[in-house]
Design a protein around this motif. Sequence first.
Motif, PDB file in Angstrom:
ATOM      1  N   THR A  82      21.383 -20.807  11.568  1.00  0.00           N
ATOM      2  CA  THR A  82      21.503 -19.353  11.833  1.00  0.00           C
ATOM      3  C   THR A  82      22.952 -19.016  12.463  1.00  0.00           C
ATOM      4  OG1 THR A  82      19.187 -19.239  11.720  1.00  0.00           O
ATOM      5  CG2 THR A  82      20.522 -17.184  12.893  1.00  0.00           C
ATOM      6  N   ALA A  83      23.129 -19.673  13.727  1.00  0.00           N
ATOM      7  CA  ALA A  83      24.256 -19.467  14.430  1.00  0.00           C
ATOM      8  C   ALA A  83      25.669 -19.735  13.511  1.00  0.00           C
ATOM      9  CB  ALA A  83      24.364 -20.400  15.636  1.00  0.00           C
ATOM     10  N   ASP A  84      25.399 -21.045  12.656  1.00  0.00           N
ATOM     11  CA  ASP A  84      26.692 -21.452  11.818  1.00  0.00           C
ATOM     12  C   ASP A  84      26.866 -20.350  10.694  1.00  0.00           C
ATOM     13  OD1 ASP A  84      26.977 -23.640  13.088  1.00  0.00           O
ATOM     14  OD2 ASP A  84      25.793 -24.913  11.557  1.00  0.00           O
ATOM     15  N   TYR A  85      25.712 -19.775  10.063  1.00  0.00           N
ATOM     16  CA  TYR A  85      25.571 -18.615   9.364  1.00  0.00           C
ATOM     17  C   TYR A  85      26.427 -17.161   9.826  1.00  0.00           C
ATOM     18  CZ  TYR A  85      23.800 -15.059   6.066  1.00  0.00           C
ATOM     19  OH  TYR A  85      23.643 -13.656   5.185  1.00  0.00           O
ATOM     20  N   LEU A  86      25.948 -16.962  10.869  1.00  0.00           N
ATOM     21  CA  LEU A  86      26.426 -15.681  11.602  1.00  0.00           C
ATOM     22  C   LEU A  86      27.899 -15.844  11.919  1.00  0.00           C
ATOM     23  CD1 LEU A  86      23.320 -14.667  13.739  1.00  0.00           C
ATOM     24  CD2 LEU A  86      24.065 -13.782  11.619  1.00  0.00           C
ATOM     25  N   ASN A  87      28.185 -17.035  12.629  1.00  0.00           N
ATOM     26  CA  ASN A  87      29.760 -17.321  12.952  1.00  0.00           C
ATOM     27  C   ASN A  87      30.585 -17.316  11.596  1.00  0.00           C
ATOM     28  OD1 ASN A  87      29.207 -17.525  15.683  1.00  0.00           O
ATOM     29  ND2 ASN A  87      28.567 -19.801  15.556  1.00  0.00           N
ATOM     30  N   ASN A 148      26.890 -12.876  -0.991  1.00  0.00           N
ATOM     31  CA  ASN A 148      26.530 -14.013  -1.763  1.00  0.00           C
ATOM     32  C   ASN A 148      26.111 -15.369  -0.752  1.00  0.00           C
ATOM     33  OD1 ASN A 148      28.930 -14.892  -0.998  1.00  0.00           O
ATOM     34  ND2 ASN A 148      29.287 -15.449  -3.215  1.00  0.00           N
ATOM     35  N   GLN A 149      26.188 -15.082   0.475  1.00  0.00           N
ATOM     36  CA  GLN A 149      25.803 -15.915   1.332  1.00  0.00           C
ATOM     37  C   GLN A 149      24.480 -15.835   2.087  1.00  0.00           C
ATOM     38  OE1 GLN A 149      28.135 -18.553   2.497  1.00  0.00           O
ATOM     39  NE2 GLN A 149      29.646 -17.365   0.902  1.00  0.00           N
ATOM     40  N   LEU A 150      23.591 -16.772   1.806  1.00  0.00           N
ATOM     41  CA  LEU A 150      22.287 -16.349   2.131  1.00  0.00           C
ATOM     42  C   LEU A 150      21.897 -17.261   3.318  1.00  0.00           C
ATOM     43  CD1 LEU A 150      21.054 -16.610  -1.597  1.00  0.00           C
ATOM     44  CD2 LEU A 150      21.465 -14.548  -0.091  1.00  0.00           C
ATOM     45  N   LEU A 151      20.867 -16.839   4.216  1.00  0.00           N
ATOM     46  CA  LEU A 151      20.131 -17.524   5.162  1.00  0.00           C
ATOM     47  C   LEU A 151      18.739 -17.613   4.590  1.00  0.00           C
ATOM     48  CD1 LEU A 151      20.301 -18.958   7.852  1.00  0.00           C
ATOM     49  CD2 LEU A 151      19.385 -16.825   8.927  1.00  0.00           C
ATOM     50  N   VAL A 152      18.344 -18.999   4.180  1.00  0.00           N
ATOM     51  CA  VAL A 152      17.256 -19.211   3.438  1.00  0.00           C
ATOM     52  C   VAL A 152      16.048 -19.783   4.466  1.00  0.00           C
ATOM     53  CG1 VAL A 152      16.286 -20.660   1.577  1.00  0.00           C
ATOM     54  CG2 VAL A 152      18.572 -19.566   1.567  1.00  0.00           C
ATOM     55  N   VAL A 153      15.060 -19.136   4.394  1.00  0.00           N
ATOM     56  CA  VAL A 153      13.934 -19.606   5.144  1.00  0.00           C
ATOM     57  C   VAL A 153      12.828 -20.118   4.210  1.00  0.00           C
ATOM     58  CG1 VAL A 153      12.092 -18.991   6.994  1.00  0.00           C
ATOM     59  CG2 VAL A 153      14.321 -18.062   7.283  1.00  0.00           C
ATOM     60  N   GLN A 154      12.507 -21.252   4.452  1.00  0.00           N
ATOM     61  CA  GLN A 154      11.484 -21.976   3.498  1.00  0.00           C
ATOM     62  C   GLN A 154      10.169 -22.077   4.189  1.00  0.00           C
ATOM     63  OE1 GLN A 154      11.582 -26.043   1.688  1.00  0.00           O
ATOM     64  NE2 GLN A 154      12.627 -24.822   0.097  1.00  0.00           N
ATOM     65  N   ILE A 155       8.941 -21.823   3.659  1.00  0.00           N
ATOM     66  CA  ILE A 155       7.690 -21.766   4.554  1.00  0.00           C
ATOM     67  C   ILE A 155       6.607 -22.281   3.629  1.00  0.00           C
ATOM     68  CG2 ILE A 155       8.390 -19.641   6.030  1.00  0.00           C
ATOM     69  CD1 ILE A 155       6.400 -17.969   4.467  1.00  0.00           C
ATOM     70  N   ASN A 156       5.711 -22.753   4.081  1.00  0.00           N
ATOM     71  CA  ASN A 156       4.415 -23.377   3.428  1.00  0.00           C
ATOM     72  C   ASN A 156       3.464 -22.333   3.270  1.00  0.00           C
ATOM     73  OD1 ASN A 156       5.399 -26.208   3.555  1.00  0.00           O
ATOM     74  ND2 ASN A 156       5.141 -25.992   5.989  1.00  0.00           N
ATOM     75  N   ARG A 157       2.279 -22.477   2.470  1.00  0.00           N
ATOM     76  CA  ARG A 157       1.578 -21.552   2.105  1.00  0.00           C
ATOM     77  C   ARG A 157       1.019 -20.688   3.299  1.00  0.00           C
ATOM     78  NH1 ARG A 157      -4.110 -21.950   0.273  1.00  0.00           N
ATOM     79  NH2 ARG A 157      -3.734 -24.211   0.601  1.00  0.00           N
ATOM     80  N   ASN A 162       9.177 -24.794   7.002  1.00  0.00           N
ATOM     81  CA  ASN A 162       9.380 -25.784   6.368  1.00  0.00           C
ATOM     82  C   ASN A 162      10.890 -26.049   6.735  1.00  0.00           C
ATOM     83  OD1 ASN A 162       9.211 -28.241   5.038  1.00  0.00           O
ATOM     84  ND2 ASN A 162       9.592 -27.276   3.068  1.00  0.00           N
ATOM     85  N   TYR A 163      11.857 -25.163   6.843  1.00  0.00           N
ATOM     86  CA  TYR A 163      13.201 -25.266   7.186  1.00  0.00           C
ATOM     87  C   TYR A 163      14.049 -23.852   6.949  1.00  0.00           C
ATOM     88  CZ  TYR A 163      15.101 -26.325   2.411  1.00  0.00           C
ATOM     89  OH  TYR A 163      15.380 -26.294   0.956  1.00  0.00           O
ATOM     90  N   ILE A 164      15.110 -24.038   7.632  1.00  0.00           N
ATOM     91  CA  ILE A 164      16.031 -23.014   7.486  1.00  0.00           C
ATOM     92  C   ILE A 164      17.439 -23.410   7.012  1.00  0.00           C
ATOM     93  CG2 ILE A 164      17.469 -21.003   8.708  1.00  0.00           C
ATOM     94  CD1 ILE A 164      15.069 -20.848  10.532  1.00  0.00           C
ATOM     95  N   THR A 165      17.908 -23.051   6.068  1.00  0.00           N
ATOM     96  CA  THR A 165      19.457 -23.348   5.670  1.00  0.00           C
ATOM     97  C   THR A 165      20.286 -22.287   5.485  1.00  0.00           C
ATOM     98  OG1 THR A 165      20.518 -25.240   4.358  1.00  0.00           O
ATOM     99  CG2 THR A 165      18.815 -23.733   3.219  1.00  0.00           C
ATOM    100  N   TRP A 166      21.445 -22.608   5.158  1.00  0.00           N
ATOM    101  CA  TRP A 166      22.596 -21.686   4.562  1.00  0.00           C
ATOM    102  C   TRP A 166      22.842 -21.995   3.370  1.00  0.00           C
ATOM    103  CZ3 TRP A 166      27.794 -21.762   7.338  1.00  0.00           C
ATOM    104  CH2 TRP A 166      28.514 -20.923   6.820  1.00  0.00           C
ATOM    105  N   GLU A 167      22.980 -21.060   2.289  1.00  0.00           N
ATOM    106  CA  GLU A 167      23.442 -21.584   0.989  1.00  0.00           C
ATOM    107  C   GLU A 167      24.295 -20.094   0.623  1.00  0.00           C
ATOM    108  OE1 GLU A 167      19.825 -21.597  -1.588  1.00  0.00           O
ATOM    109  OE2 GLU A 167      19.033 -23.256  -0.559  1.00  0.00           O
ATOM    110  N   SER A 168      25.147 -20.554  -0.333  1.00  0.00           N
ATOM    111  CA  SER A 168      26.116 -19.443  -1.089  1.00  0.00           C
ATOM    112  C   SER A 168      25.955 -19.530  -2.524  1.00  0.00           C
ATOM    113  CB  SER A 168      27.389 -19.914  -0.665  1.00  0.00           C
ATOM    114  OG  SER A 168      27.902 -21.046  -0.956  1.00  0.00           O
TER     115      SER A 168
END
Length: 168
Positions: A82-87, A148-157, A162-168
């Motif tokens: 998250t910090a990397d994404y915002l920075n 087009n820069q996305l902060l992605v939050v992946q969750i279980n049911r 699950n995890y947070i990542t940064w995608e473009s």
Amino acid sequence: MEVLVLEKPDFAEIDLNKLTDYYDWTLKFGEGKLNLDLNFETETTSQFQLNQVIEFINKIPEFDIQNQNYIKADFEQSVSMTADYLNFYLDELSENELAGIIDLKNRKKSRSNLLMEKLNLIRVGIYPQASYFGTFDYSIDIDGEPCNQLLVVQINRDGSLNYITWES
């Protein structure tokens, strides 16, 4: 934090015994829009699994609030996507561009915190047959359009992270 209302998708086109691998909808979500897609790995599914999907979709507004808490907790870690994404935004955007997104005169909060508050949920991908269940894509609007820069939050049911990542 306000719970936004999500329009319900129409599942009329889904034949449980003859699935396609991808279904998508654009739904009203609060004042804005949300892209929702449903992704299958097999040609058939059960009514039970579809009911799990419907239950998950009904919880998207609650998951959105929960995910924002995951994002804030991640931001406070020493190693933080998250910090990397915002920075990235703080480094790449000019002062004028930043001023179009956040209030630069606000001294009560850091620029990173102000930017984090501007994250909007723009897409939810549901993967009922994967090891995780949902992918929530967050973006910051620049000139009224999601970046087009996305902060992605992946969750279980169950909504667990699950995890947070940064995608473009």
